[in-house]
Design a protein around this motif. Structure first.
Motif, PDB file in Angstrom:
ATOM      1  N   VAL A  47       0.839  -1.202   0.000  1.00 61.74           N
ATOM      2  CA  VAL A  47       0.000   0.000   0.000  1.00 61.74           C
ATOM      3  C   VAL A  47       0.872   1.249   0.000  1.00 61.74           C
ATOM      4  O   VAL A  47       0.544   2.254  -0.658  1.00 61.74           O
ATOM      5  N   SER A  48       1.986   1.207   0.714  1.00 60.71           N
ATOM      6  CA  SER A  48       2.887   2.363   0.738  1.00 60.71           C
ATOM      7  C   SER A  48       3.422   2.675  -0.654  1.00 60.71           C
ATOM      8  O   SER A  48       3.518   3.855  -1.046  1.00 60.71           O
TER       9      SER A  48
ATOM     10  N   ASP B 263       0.790   4.344  -2.724  1.00 59.24           N
ATOM     11  CA  ASP B 263       0.710   5.759  -2.360  1.00 59.24           C
ATOM     12  C   ASP B 263       1.855   6.549  -2.991  1.00 59.24           C
ATOM     13  O   ASP B 263       1.671   7.683  -3.449  1.00 59.24           O
TER      14      ASP B 263
ATOM     15  N   SER C 272       1.203   7.051  -6.618  1.00 55.59           N
ATOM     16  CA  SER C 272       0.119   8.021  -6.802  1.00 55.59           C
ATOM     17  C   SER C 272       0.627   9.445  -6.639  1.00 55.59           C
ATOM     18  O   SER C 272       0.049  10.376  -7.218  1.00 55.59           O
ATOM     19  N   ARG C 273       1.677   9.647  -5.861  1.00 58.26           N
ATOM     20  CA  ARG C 273       2.251  10.984  -5.718  1.00 58.26           C
ATOM     21  C   ARG C 273       3.103  11.373  -6.911  1.00 58.26           C
ATOM     22  O   ARG C 273       3.274  12.554  -7.206  1.00 58.26           O
TER      23      ARG C 273
ATOM     24  N   LEU D 163      -6.471  -0.960  -0.635  1.00 57.06           N
ATOM     25  CA  LEU D 163      -6.324  -0.294  -1.933  1.00 57.06           C
ATOM     26  C   LEU D 163      -7.627   0.342  -2.386  1.00 57.06           C
ATOM     27  O   LEU D 163      -7.624   1.445  -2.953  1.00 57.06           O
TER      28      LEU D 163
ATOM     29  N   ALA E 132      -9.890   1.632  -0.622  1.00 56.14           N
ATOM     30  CA  ALA E 132     -10.164   2.854   0.136  1.00 56.14           C
ATOM     31  C   ALA E 132      -9.415   4.045  -0.436  1.00 56.14           C
ATOM     32  O   ALA E 132      -9.762   5.197  -0.130  1.00 56.14           O
ATOM     33  N   ARG E 133      -8.409   3.800  -1.274  1.00 56.89           N
ATOM     34  CA  ARG E 133      -7.606   4.878  -1.843  1.00 56.89           C
ATOM     35  C   ARG E 133      -7.960   5.179  -3.294  1.00 56.89           C
ATOM     36  O   ARG E 133      -8.082   6.330  -3.683  1.00 56.89           O
ATOM     37  N   LEU E 134      -8.095   4.112  -4.089  1.00 63.50           N
ATOM     38  CA  LEU E 134      -8.325   4.277  -5.522  1.00 63.50           C
ATOM     39  C   LEU E 134      -9.340   3.241  -5.988  1.00 63.50           C
ATOM     40  O   LEU E 134      -9.524   2.205  -5.331  1.00 63.50           O
TER      41      LEU E 134
ATOM     42  N   THR F 115     -10.437   0.053  -7.375  1.00 68.43           N
ATOM     43  CA  THR F 115      -9.643  -1.177  -7.439  1.00 68.43           C
ATOM     44  C   THR F 115     -10.449  -2.265  -8.117  1.00 68.43           C
ATOM     45  O   THR F 115     -11.579  -2.563  -7.707  1.00 68.43           O
TER      46      THR F 115
END
Length: 511
Positions: A219-220, A223, A226-227, A363, A365-367, A369
């Motif tokens: 997950v890190s 992230d 994504s940055r 995943l 929860a962020r993008l 999936t």
């Protein structure tokens, strides 16, 4: 739309994949072996004409010659460079040649060394056209593959690839050592310390630290990507093995993945990973492999995964329905190794099985999936004539028609940790050998920093780049081709602060 013409065997024991495995084996009299592989012809749509070429594809990437028609877009390219605008917002990745031009003209600066990221100084995201990229994830027990690609009408073009090497085994070992130290305190003549292993309530969804590490690092990195890149969606493979199906030794009722054309996929793919994609008896690789019963079925052997191994066609025919003890009577060491390996646990498969839903929830929860099965990944990779690797599996996760571009180099990020709280180093018997300094940074550098060393003279004269190991004396250690070299901190230039990973690169398989 790409057109695929595949002439394949109709025998139910042969999957349409590079790694030919047969359920029918020579330990049952009257069974038939399939040893041939048919040619695969693929047409990839290109912008111009189509070229003819001969390619070699097999379990390890060599061994079977295929005649393919590859379009101009079906090529191998260098990894793209990640780009940020002047406000650190991600833009569309660009080619290395364009990145060099931007840096040379002063329109961009180096934002990060590894992975290489540039930042534009004269443009914002509002002034740029950003189509976005997607990320494929192939989770594994020891390695996880990440692939950044662009998607155009079910065609994928790889832009960047990362292989993440986990340290779950090291985490488990360290926790075992800590538990041993604490148990020792209770048996020595020391102040009594009550046991506390049962007075801590574990929350719902708790994972062991070695398993949580796999989820957190994956997950890190999502992230991080994504940055640095405009990630729009994530495609993740659920799992390749089902430990319940592997251990049952019989078909499970009501399981959809065992009712279609990929029936038995979990067992076959697991055996390929367990036996290293080579014959258990002679070690041959790059050849068609059969599933062989160690204790023959005709003599009472079962279909449990602990009784199965891989065998090349000659070994499978020679062994026939002999007990393995008779077949390897003159090779006792090989017999002992096969028996030990056959009884090995499903530890890696269980680790992936335990974290699959936790990883998906984190995943999602962020993008956005999308979830796919291992069977679809395997078929996609085989259809595009790609060798087996974690990053190429990540590129082929989910729904797609054709892969028109792959990257030539993969960034390998090994989880190296951020140091230790232990203030001593012990010998093999557990006695303290030396004491560690209480501060981690010396003369502006910390162990794990990425530096460039320019050694003016001596045995190690030259220019080197790598992770530094610091010492309080100022004579820091830098890796060189001839071995670690000690040099003054004055000869070092900081490129990037330590982030808990050790970076290397390796060549990827060709398209």
């Amino acid at each position: 739309m790409a057109t695929f013409r595949v002439r394949q065997k109709t025998d139910r024991a042969v999957l349409p994949q590079q790694l030919a495995l047969e359920f029918e084996s020579a330990d049952n009299p009257g069974s038939r072996d399939e040893t041939g592989l048919e040619d695969h012809h693929r047409v990839v749509p290109g912008a111009g004409h189509v070229r003819e070429e001969t390619r070699t594809v097999s379990p390890g990437g060599a061994g079977v010659t295929l005649n393919c028609r590859v379009g101009e877009e079906g090529r191998e390219s260098h990894p793209y460079v990640l780009v940020l605008d002047k406000h650190h917002h991600p833009l569309q990745p660009c080619t290395p040649a364009r990145a060099r031009k931007l840096l040379k003209k002063g329109r961009a600066v180096v934002h990060r060394h590894t992975p290489f990221v540039i930042r534009l100084t004269d443009r914002t995201i509002a002034e740029s056209e950003v189509d976005g990229v997607e990320v494929g994830v192939d989770p594994g027990s020891k390695h996880t593959g990440l692939a950044v690609f662009t998607m155009q009408a079910a065609e994928r073009r790889a832009r960047f690839a990362v292989q993440l090497d986990h340290r779950g085994a090291i985490v488990r070992k360290k926790l075992g050592q800590r538990a041993a130290y604490r148990r020792r305190r209770r048996s020595k003549n020391l102040r009594y310390r009550a046991p506390r292993f049962l007075n801590r309530r574990r929350p719902d969804g708790w994972l062991a630290p070695s398993l949580r590490h796999r989820v957190d690092t994956t997950v890190s990195w999502i992230d991080r990507l994504s940055r640095w890149a405009p990630v729009r969606a994530v495609h993740v493979e659920r799992v390749a093995f089902d430990t319940h199906a592997l251990s049952a030794g019989r078909p499970l009722e009501g399981a959809e993945y065992q009712q279609g054309t990929l029936a038995g996929y979990e067992v076959r793919e697991y055996l390929l990973a367990k036996w290293g994609r080579c014959c258990a008896y002679c070690g041959a690789s790059g050849v068609p492999l059969n599933i062989d019963h160690i204790h023959p079925r005709s003599r009472g052997g079962s279909d449990r995964v602990s009784n199965l191994c891989l065998a090349c066609v000659p070994c499978n025919r020679t062994k026939s329905n002999q007990p393995v003890e008779d077949f390897l009577a003159k090779k006792p060491k090989l017999l002992a190794r096969i028996k030990a390996q056959a009884k090995s646990s499903l530890q890696d498969a269980a680790a992936v099985q335990s974290v699959r839903w936790v990883l998906w929830r984190a995943l999602d929860a962020r993008l956005p999936t999308h979830v796919a099965s291992g069977g679809r990944t395997n078929v996609n990779r085989t259809r595009n004539h790609l060798p087996k690797s974690h990053t190429l599996d990540a590129l082929n996760v989910g729904k797609l028609d054709v892969v028109t571009e792959v990257v030539s180099t993969v960034l390998v990020a090994g989880c190296a940790g951020r140091g230790t709280h232990c203030r001593t180093r012990t010998d093999n018997h557990g006695f303290p050998r030396l004491r560690m300094p209480r501060q981690k940074r010396h003369f502006g550098y910390q162990t794990g920093d990425l530096v460039r060393a320019v050694v003016p003279g001596g045995k190690y004269a030259g220019c080197y780049t790598g992770r530094v190991v610091v010492r309080s004396t100022g004579r820091h250690q830098i890796p060189t081709p001839a071995g670690p070299a000690n040099t003054s901190y004055k000869n070092l230039t900081l490129l990037q602060r330590a982030d808990g990973y050790a970076y290397t690169s390796r060549a990827e398989g060709r398209l």
